[in-house]
Design a protein around this motif. Sequence first.
Motif, short mmCIF file in Angstrom:
data_model
loop_
_atom_site.label_atom_id
_atom_site.label_comp_id
_atom_site.label_asym_id
_atom_site.label_seq_id
_atom_site.Cartn_x
_atom_site.Cartn_y
_atom_site.Cartn_z
N ALA A 33 0.81 -0.82 0.26
CA ALA A 33 -0.16 -0.04 0.50
C ALA A 33 0.32 1.40 0.29
CB ALA A 33 -1.16 0.02 1.59
N THR B 298 -1.44 -7.86 7.70
CA THR B 298 -2.06 -6.28 6.50
C THR B 298 -1.06 -5.00 6.05
OG1 THR B 298 -4.46 -6.22 7.46
CG2 THR B 298 -3.05 -3.86 6.63
N GLY C 141 -1.59 -6.55 2.86
CA GLY C 141 -1.97 -5.98 1.43
C GLY C 141 -3.72 -5.32 1.75
N PRO D 66 -7.39 -5.41 3.54
CA PRO D 66 -8.03 -4.90 4.34
C PRO D 66 -7.84 -5.42 6.24
CG PRO D 66 -8.99 -4.79 2.79
CD PRO D 66 -7.95 -5.89 2.48
N PRO E 54 -5.22 1.80 2.05
CA PRO E 54 -4.43 1.06 2.56
C PRO E 54 -5.25 -0.41 3.26
CG PRO E 54 -3.96 3.33 2.55
CD PRO E 54 -4.63 3.52 1.43
N GLY E 55 -4.85 -0.88 3.96
CA GLY E 55 -5.26 -2.29 4.65
C GLY E 55 -5.58 -1.58 5.83
N SER F 255 -11.54 1.26 4.46
CA SER F 255 -10.83 0.91 3.83
C SER F 255 -11.49 -0.73 3.20
CB SER F 255 -9.50 -0.16 3.64
OG SER F 255 -8.38 1.38 3.22
N GLY G 138 -8.16 -2.91 -0.65
CA GLY G 138 -6.12 -3.17 -0.29
C GLY G 138 -5.81 -3.21 -1.85
N CYS H 129 -3.38 6.38 -1.18
CA CYS H 129 -3.24 5.43 -2.84
C CYS H 129 -2.07 5.99 -3.32
CB CYS H 129 -4.51 4.41 -3.43
SG CYS H 129 -5.98 4.27 -2.42
#
Length: 483
Positions: free
Chosen positions: A20, A81, A85, A87, A305-306, A311, A314, A351
């Motif tokens: 991320a 995470t 990546g 969530p 981002p997770g 979110s 991801g 992002c």
Amino acid sequence: MVIGRNRRHGSADLPVHDPATGDLVGRAPLAGTMDVDEAVAAAREAQSAWAALGAARRAEFLHTLAAAVADRAEELATLFTREQGKPLVEARAEVERVRANLAYAAALVPALREEMIRSDSESLTFLAHRPVGVVAQILPWNSPLILGAIKLGAALLAGDTVVSLPAPSACLTWLRIGEIAAGLLPPGVLNTLSGPGVVVGEALVRHPDVRMVSFTGGVANGQRVMAASAGMIKKLVLELGGNDPALLLEDVDLSDALLARLQHATFRNAGQVCMAVKRIYVHEGIADRFLDRFVERVRRIRVGPGMDPSSQMGPLHNAAQLERVEALVEDARRRGGTILTGGTRVTTGPCRQGHFYAPTVITGLDDDAPLVQEEQFGPVVPILTFRDDSEVVTRANHSSYGLGASVWTRDLPRGLDLAARLEAGTVWLNAHSAWFLDPAAPFGGVKGSGLGREKGPHGLWEYTELQTVCVPLGEAVGPGGTA
């Protein structure tokens, strides 16, 4: 990494980055072929004593490990995470599935009982499940924790010892679980390595003391595992991905709950799930209504981002996967496909540094388009229409894969009839997800999706050798013999 009970440092470090943000999450030891030899030797040395404990005692160890994972659930989910990546809510669910699958495996002790074939005055014949020996387990980067736990639980209960290799780009959390296990299991029962598959995985698969390989990953790498194992005729369990079709019949209930279920099955973990819905066939009579509602839901998926609690999806896990998804979408565009939503990277706000791609829905493709024929493993789904049941079954089966499939209808007998005609290892009705798969149900594919099964008693038996034991009880010697 852990060999025996000792934490080892490799010849160099293996950096692991957050997909991320690009930030460094941590460094893993880089194993070499000498580490493979030592890990396999440790597993081989431990195996006979581990098997001699008996299934009930081995189950106790699994329960202890499951509880230890639960005690560290938030720590493990956060690390997972950051390196994978997905969530945080999905990472927490995966860690919980680690605990649940280890505990479930521990409950399978009765499945290892001997099965009587014949018992009379002349003879006694029974079947016994014996351990295979040393098992190599090679894990992918998309869901290494749950897949690792399924493999590990079955192997350890069966009496095997394990050398486990997670994908290098998402190895830190599984290595941490290996460290936890090292303080709970006898030395050598579980050994964890880290490094590239072309070096460490190849050495593991070709090692003469490894009697079984359980591999989850792509078809090409699965074929390499088969080829490398052929000379020693090793046992194999291969889960090689899928191109799962979802068939929406004209009578389907397009409720919010059903559409949410389908959306989740398609875009969970940014579509990087072996059993995700990869192509959707919709009856032409409901196509417009379905598209209006489904596309609107997809547009509302929050990408980020997770670690951001808001979110819902991801990033792609790595740059190569992002580029592959982009290439498939561009090919679809050149073929005249219509992109109803998405179709671009997400590069704004939080992002801007990661491998983010917008959830994408595409129509207007022929069945021979790569996006329809191949496993995209990303947040992109083609929608195709059909007229009748025979047509859609033929088109759904026109694939080299055969992992999963689903039929969405209010007509249960019709749905069951279609399920019987679909070439897939698992077929769901009005669902399509591991969350609707009973823990006792075996999972695996047909055709190019692999060999063998995981989960449940059938998955446990993959990690055993079936032995027939015959005991004559009378005085007969055999035809033509004399006492």
